[in-house]
Motif scaffolding. Structure first.
Motif, PDB file in Angstrom:
ATOM      1  N   VAL A  59       0.844  -1.191   0.000  1.00 47.24           N
ATOM      2  CA  VAL A  59       0.000   0.000   0.000  1.00 47.24           C
ATOM      3  C   VAL A  59       0.881   1.242   0.000  1.00 47.24           C
ATOM      4  CG1 VAL A  59      -1.706   1.331   1.304  1.00 47.24           C
ATOM      5  CG2 VAL A  59      -1.856  -1.163   1.234  1.00 47.24           C
ATOM      6  N   VAL A  60       0.626   2.123  -0.926  1.00 44.24           N
ATOM      7  CA  VAL A  60       1.340   3.396  -0.943  1.00 44.24           C
ATOM      8  C   VAL A  60       0.303   4.503  -0.819  1.00 44.24           C
ATOM      9  CG1 VAL A  60       2.852   4.940  -2.247  1.00 44.24           C
ATOM     10  CG2 VAL A  60       3.158   2.462  -2.409  1.00 44.24           C
ATOM     11  N   ALA A  61       0.572   5.437   0.060  1.00 46.80           N
ATOM     12  CA  ALA A  61      -0.406   6.500   0.280  1.00 46.80           C
ATOM     13  C   ALA A  61       0.310   7.764   0.719  1.00 46.80           C
ATOM     14  CB  ALA A  61      -1.409   6.084   1.343  1.00 46.80           C
ATOM     15  N   VAL A  62      -0.441   8.841   0.742  1.00 45.36           N
ATOM     16  CA  VAL A  62       0.151  10.094   1.197  1.00 45.36           C
ATOM     17  C   VAL A  62      -0.796  10.757   2.194  1.00 45.36           C
ATOM     18  CG1 VAL A  62      -0.788  11.386  -0.774  1.00 45.36           C
ATOM     19  CG2 VAL A  62       1.183  12.285   0.475  1.00 45.36           C
ATOM     20  N   HIS A  63      -0.232  11.339   3.221  1.00 43.51           N
ATOM     21  CA  HIS A  63      -1.020  12.069   4.210  1.00 43.51           C
ATOM     22  C   HIS A  63      -0.818  13.551   3.966  1.00 43.51           C
ATOM     23  CE1 HIS A  63      -1.563   8.397   6.732  1.00 43.51           C
ATOM     24  NE2 HIS A  63      -0.430   8.076   6.134  1.00 43.51           N
ATOM     25  N   LEU A  64      -1.920  14.289   3.988  1.00 43.50           N
ATOM     26  CA  LEU A  64      -1.860  15.696   3.629  1.00 43.50           C
ATOM     27  C   LEU A  64      -2.211  16.590   4.812  1.00 43.50           C
ATOM     28  CD1 LEU A  64      -4.079  15.216   0.452  1.00 43.50           C
ATOM     29  CD2 LEU A  64      -1.584  15.376   0.446  1.00 43.50           C
ATOM     30  N   ALA A  65      -1.531  17.710   4.874  1.00 38.10           N
ATOM     31  CA  ALA A  65      -1.894  18.740   5.844  1.00 38.10           C
ATOM     32  C   ALA A  65      -2.369  19.924   5.033  1.00 38.10           C
ATOM     33  CB  ALA A  65      -0.696  19.117   6.705  1.00 38.10           C
ATOM     34  N   ASP A  66      -3.676  20.194   5.074  1.00 38.29           N
ATOM     35  CA  ASP A  66      -4.228  21.281   4.253  1.00 38.29           C
ATOM     36  C   ASP A  66      -3.797  21.128   2.807  1.00 38.29           C
ATOM     37  OD1 ASP A  66      -5.724  22.540   6.107  1.00 38.29           O
ATOM     38  OD2 ASP A  66      -4.412  24.286   6.357  1.00 38.29           O
ATOM     39  N   GLN A  67      -4.027  19.995   2.233  1.00 39.27           N
ATOM     40  CA  GLN A  67      -3.748  19.740   0.807  1.00 39.27           C
ATOM     41  C   GLN A  67      -2.284  19.488   0.479  1.00 39.27           C
ATOM     42  OE1 GLN A  67      -6.458  19.413  -0.718  1.00 39.27           O
ATOM     43  NE2 GLN A  67      -7.977  20.842   0.091  1.00 39.27           N
ATOM     44  N   THR A  68      -1.353  19.977   1.290  1.00 35.69           N
ATOM     45  CA  THR A  68       0.043  19.772   0.918  1.00 35.69           C
ATOM     46  C   THR A  68       0.565  18.477   1.527  1.00 35.69           C
ATOM     47  OG1 THR A  68       0.721  21.116   2.783  1.00 35.69           O
ATOM     48  CG2 THR A  68       0.630  22.201   0.669  1.00 35.69           C
ATOM     49  N   PRO A  69       1.336  17.740   0.736  1.00 35.85           N
ATOM     50  CA  PRO A  69       1.860  16.449   1.198  1.00 35.85           C
ATOM     51  C   PRO A  69       2.671  16.623   2.472  1.00 35.85           C
ATOM     52  CG  PRO A  69       2.246  16.734  -1.145  1.00 35.85           C
ATOM     53  CD  PRO A  69       1.761  18.050  -0.632  1.00 35.85           C
ATOM     54  N   TYR A  70       2.403  15.760   3.408  1.00 35.25           N
ATOM     55  CA  TYR A  70       3.073  15.859   4.708  1.00 35.25           C
ATOM     56  C   TYR A  70       4.014  14.677   4.888  1.00 35.25           C
ATOM     57  CZ  TYR A  70       3.470  16.647   9.740  1.00 35.25           C
ATOM     58  OH  TYR A  70       3.942  16.895  11.006  1.00 35.25           O
ATOM     59  N   VAL A  71       3.492  13.501   4.609  1.00 38.59           N
ATOM     60  CA  VAL A  71       4.329  12.317   4.725  1.00 38.59           C
ATOM     61  C   VAL A  71       3.846  11.253   3.748  1.00 38.59           C
ATOM     62  CG1 VAL A  71       2.923  11.527   6.659  1.00 38.59           C
ATOM     63  CG2 VAL A  71       5.152  10.500   6.314  1.00 38.59           C
ATOM     64  N   ALA A  72       4.806  10.573   3.127  1.00 36.47           N
ATOM     65  CA  ALA A  72       4.470   9.498   2.197  1.00 36.47           C
ATOM     66  C   ALA A  72       4.645   8.169   2.919  1.00 36.47           C
ATOM     67  CB  ALA A  72       5.377   9.562   0.975  1.00 36.47           C
ATOM     68  N   GLU A  73       3.683   7.289   2.724  1.00 37.26           N
ATOM     69  CA  GLU A  73       3.670   6.021   3.444  1.00 37.26           C
ATOM     70  C   GLU A  73       3.849   4.871   2.469  1.00 37.26           C
ATOM     71  OE1 GLU A  73       0.324   5.615   6.060  1.00 37.26           O
ATOM     72  OE2 GLU A  73       0.324   3.424   5.936  1.00 37.26           O
ATOM     73  N   MET A 127       9.205   8.630  -4.152  1.00 35.23           N
ATOM     74  CA  MET A 127       8.662   9.317  -2.977  1.00 35.23           C
ATOM     75  C   MET A 127       8.732  10.831  -3.157  1.00 35.23           C
ATOM     76  SD  MET A 127       7.571   7.026  -0.946  1.00 35.23           S
ATOM     77  CE  MET A 127       7.430   5.369  -1.613  1.00 35.23           C
ATOM     78  N   ALA A 128       9.795  11.277  -3.799  1.00 36.38           N
ATOM     79  CA  ALA A 128       9.946  12.708  -4.047  1.00 36.38           C
ATOM     80  C   ALA A 128       8.758  13.213  -4.855  1.00 36.38           C
ATOM     81  CB  ALA A 128      11.251  12.972  -4.774  1.00 36.38           C
ATOM     82  N   GLN A 129       8.386  12.420  -5.837  1.00 32.77           N
ATOM     83  CA  GLN A 129       7.267  12.811  -6.692  1.00 32.77           C
ATOM     84  C   GLN A 129       5.983  12.930  -5.879  1.00 32.77           C
ATOM     85  OE1 GLN A 129       6.822  10.166  -9.999  1.00 32.77           O
ATOM     86  NE2 GLN A 129       5.103  11.347 -10.836  1.00 32.77           N
TER      87      GLN A 129
END
Lengths: 233, 233
Positions: free
Chosen positions: A128-142, A190-192
């Motif tokens: 599973v690959v996902a991204v967590h956002l803080a107010d729309q901006t990427p915060y951490v990639a999982e 991940m950078a992407q």
DNA sequence: TGTGTTATTATGTCTGCACATAAAAGCATG
DNA sequence: CATGCTTTTATGTGCAGACATAATAACACA
């Protein structure tokens, strides 16, 4: 003299801290034993014990049976660290939490992960690959791998709206985990996801979670460059 | 039945852990109160209290007066982290510890540091740069600023053989400190010290130490690329 | 002199009891 | 119906005394 009595364990803790702070008791030095301190402070030995135990746990004292209690040589030792629970961390920062699932498939895991999870005859894992956002901006990639033989129900779990992290917390028995903190150059993938430069320095939390002797899941959390994990002690 | 009695707090802790683990008590659920557990386990309430308190501290339980004790919703929360005491860390890894002083001067500090130390009318600080070695190879580079008005004796301390870290531990009163963990691109100066590529991703521990309201020292510890800080919980 | 045994001692923990305190729940009152 | 007081209850903490355990220190013996 009446107002300054030391008859609760916090007061004892405070007084001991003060004496260490003011170098009445110096690093490495033996302090009086519990019984004597209890007499001096006019409280029960159990109360002194409670205080000294707390101080030992925070690393300020070293205690050994019979050997006695001494002021720790390296006062800077232990800190209780809040392992970030992503959603909380974001919401506490005053941002709106967001989550997006980017990839979800059962596939062959790379050797590194298999080693980390101590899976010896290789078998396909849920990726599973996902991204967590803080107010729309990427915060951490999982980047997460789950062993479906340990958590079969994971196969039918839709990680579209709820993060695998939270799903696992709710659906797996309590477990132990190993956590590593490192700095890595961001892999381009991940950078992407994070909208950052490839090769940028990123803070990485690698966690492997165990149910007894079997690995439930291994996650890599790539924090967006600039992230700081804070503590005080 | 005789051999399985639960009459010490570790046994109680273990049993409670087991029940949480095996989902007899589910996350968020209220568990029986101390008095009832004491009766069930056949021990004193104080013993149950000791166990539950320990579990609460490790983040597995949430307790509130009157509200009762419940299984924590986010079992992954707190970890007691050993803040690396460099010498120990190296020696425990089986290496020979080495230390080399690279720079030592009283000079004007950059604005960033002054802010960090909350020093408002700028004044010169003692600047120490050193490297810690594990079997000759650079392990961590230390970039430290000390406020001589807070620790005047530091001016006459020779940091040639003993690290500023250890000297300060022995010569300053007990203090609080803020610690930040980050990933940074290695500044070329530090890269050179560590014998690493400039811009490589490095693990950075930034610590500011306070004596009440005054900053004693601010350190940046740049770990050689590849370093991992480990915990378990 | 070295070594194994024993005594001593400081911390670790348990018990049973009491009272303190915070917070929820219920009740009364306007 | 809202508001504030009172009761109830679960945890928090205190005490005194006892025994357990680990580790040092002292001693005796070869």
């Amino acid at each position: 003299m009446a107002g300054s009595e030391i008859n609760n364990w916090r007061a004892v803790e405070g007084e001991v801290r003060r004496r260490i702070h003011s170098r009445i008791w110096k690093p490495g030095e033996l302090i009086p034993n519990e019984a004597d301190l209890a007499i001096e402070f006019g409280c029960a030995r159990a109360t002194v014990n409670r205080a000294l135990r707390a101080l030992a746990q925070s690393g300020l004292l070293d205690r050994r049976r019979k050997a006695g209690t001494r002021v720790a040589l390296h006062p800077v030792g232990k800190a209780v660290l809040d392992i970030p629970v992503i959603r909380q961390e974001i919401e506490e920062g005053g941002f709106r939490y967001g989550y997006r699932l980017l990839h979800r498939a059962t596939e062959q895991a790379p050797e590194g992960k298999l080693n980390r999870m101590r899976i010896s005859p290789p078998r396909p894992l849920l990726h599973v690959v996902a991204v967590h956002l803080a107010d729309q901006t990427p915060y951490v990639a999982e980047d997460r791998w789950i062993d479906p033989t340990v958590v079969p129900t994971a196969l039918s779990a839709p990680f579209a709206t709820i993060s695998a992290n939270e799903w696992l917390l709710q659906h797996t028995p309590y477990t132990r985990s190993d956590i590593d903190f490192t700095a890595v150059a961001l892999p381009s993938e991940m950078a992407q996801i994070l909208g950052a430069e490839p090769q940028a320095a990123a803070f990485l939390i690698a966690r492997t979670t165990w149910d007894s002797e079997r690995a439930v899941t291994a996650v890599d959390l790539y924090y967006a460059p600039g992230y700081r994990m804070k503590t005080r002690l």
